[in-house]
Design a protein around this motif. Sequence first.
Motif, PDB file in Angstrom:
ATOM      1  N   ARG A  41       0.843  -1.214   0.000  1.00 32.28           N
ATOM      2  CA  ARG A  41       0.000   0.000   0.000  1.00 32.28           C
ATOM      3  C   ARG A  41       0.875   1.260   0.000  1.00 32.28           C
ATOM      4  NH1 ARG A  41      -5.155   1.213  -1.351  1.00 32.28           N
ATOM      5  NH2 ARG A  41      -6.104  -0.302   0.045  1.00 32.28           N
ATOM      6  N   GLY A  92      -7.669  -2.949   3.961  1.00 24.60           N
ATOM      7  CA  GLY A  92      -8.436  -1.927   3.236  1.00 24.60           C
ATOM      8  C   GLY A  92      -8.452  -2.124   1.731  1.00 24.60           C
ATOM      9  N   GLU A 110      -9.731  -2.780  -2.062  1.00 20.74           N
ATOM     10  CA  GLU A 110     -10.884  -2.275  -2.829  1.00 20.74           C
ATOM     11  C   GLU A 110     -11.807  -3.416  -3.234  1.00 20.74           C
ATOM     12  OE1 GLU A 110      -8.021  -0.448  -2.654  1.00 20.74           O
ATOM     13  OE2 GLU A 110      -9.416   1.054  -1.904  1.00 20.74           O
ATOM     14  N   LEU A 133     -16.790  -0.996   3.069  1.00 21.01           N
ATOM     15  CA  LEU A 133     -15.605  -0.276   3.544  1.00 21.01           C
ATOM     16  C   LEU A 133     -14.758   0.332   2.427  1.00 21.01           C
ATOM     17  CD1 LEU A 133     -14.467  -2.653   6.433  1.00 21.01           C
ATOM     18  CD2 LEU A 133     -15.884  -0.599   6.583  1.00 21.01           C
ATOM     19  N   SER A 134     -15.075  -0.051   1.183  1.00 17.80           N
ATOM     20  CA  SER A 134     -14.231   0.468   0.099  1.00 17.80           C
ATOM     21  C   SER A 134     -14.945   1.511  -0.767  1.00 17.80           C
ATOM     22  CB  SER A 134     -13.754  -0.698  -0.775  1.00 17.80           C
ATOM     23  OG  SER A 134     -14.861  -1.339  -1.361  1.00 17.80           O
TER      24      SER A 134
END
Length: 321
Positions: free
Chosen positions: A155, A186, A188, A319-320
């Motif tokens: 990331r 996290g 996507e 969450l994405s």
Amino acid sequence: MKRIGVFTSGGDAPGMNACIRAVVRASIYNDLEIYGINSGYTGMIRGDIFPMDARSVSNTVQRGGTILKSSRSDEFRTPEGRKKAFKQLQKAGIEGLVAIGGDGTFAGARALASEFRIPVVGAPGTIDNDLYGTDYTIGYDTALNTAMAAIDKIRDTADSHSRLFFVEVMGRDAGFIALNTGIASGAEAVLIPEQETSLEEVIGKLEKGRHKTSSIIIVAEGDDGGGAYEIARKVEEKFTHYDTRVVILGHIQRGGSPTCLDRVLASRMGSAAVEALQEGMSNIMVGMVNGEIKYTSFDKACKYHQEINRNLLNLVDVLSV
Ligand code: F6P
């Protein structure tokens, strides 16, 4: 029963040593003789069987891999191979076995136990967490943390270059590692074998997230889309907004020092497996369900798979945004 054997088989998993240690020490504590069998079913066929004592497993609880080595044996899949293995066990005076491994290991153990009436109890050791009859398998938590730490690093660089990364994690038939590391890092989107992959959906999500400074898509090894490289190639054709890269995490997920959770799980399961043998049980796998030791027949453990929690797939979408 006076003498039992222990072996590891199939893909190694962090925490297998903690389980071997628990089997060895629980055996000695309960006045049983304990023998190690090297290299799984391959070593059993060869007669690579040796006595162990409490000190044979000193300084191993924290070590990844398996001190007993592992293998995937084609010969053991044949009745002749199993006969050879049983003869070696008889020669070594072994009257019961603890098998540490995944569904392939238990399928072999079930065949051996039913053809030769030698009691076998299994402890689930696989990073895949796909076995029915246990909430967690030995090695899964460590693999999750290893994959998560690696994805965090990806990331950093993805964000610096505004890139799209496809990260492939292990799981030939199961998406547990992909789904949970996806949420924890996290991602996507998460693509897993338990759910048909729609490239349109993936592209739709990326379109929606055009404003993001980076995107990570986790792909489980066994996903029906054809693996991270193939999916990345197809997505790149239609979605040119990002510069795309692919990372295959591979076997680093199988190594490393086990987490506390895996060490405790493995210790409890190893000790419970010895107790189960002493109580006359056979053809069963020791599992951990809601924090308690539970037993499941090899039949069920091999036939069914642990189900993915579909709410978690939805959570990835939530969450994405
Ligand atoms: O079963 C554990 C596992 O790590 C799977 O996730 C993976 O598909 C497989 O083993 C890889 O096996 P090998 O190390 O034999 O290539």
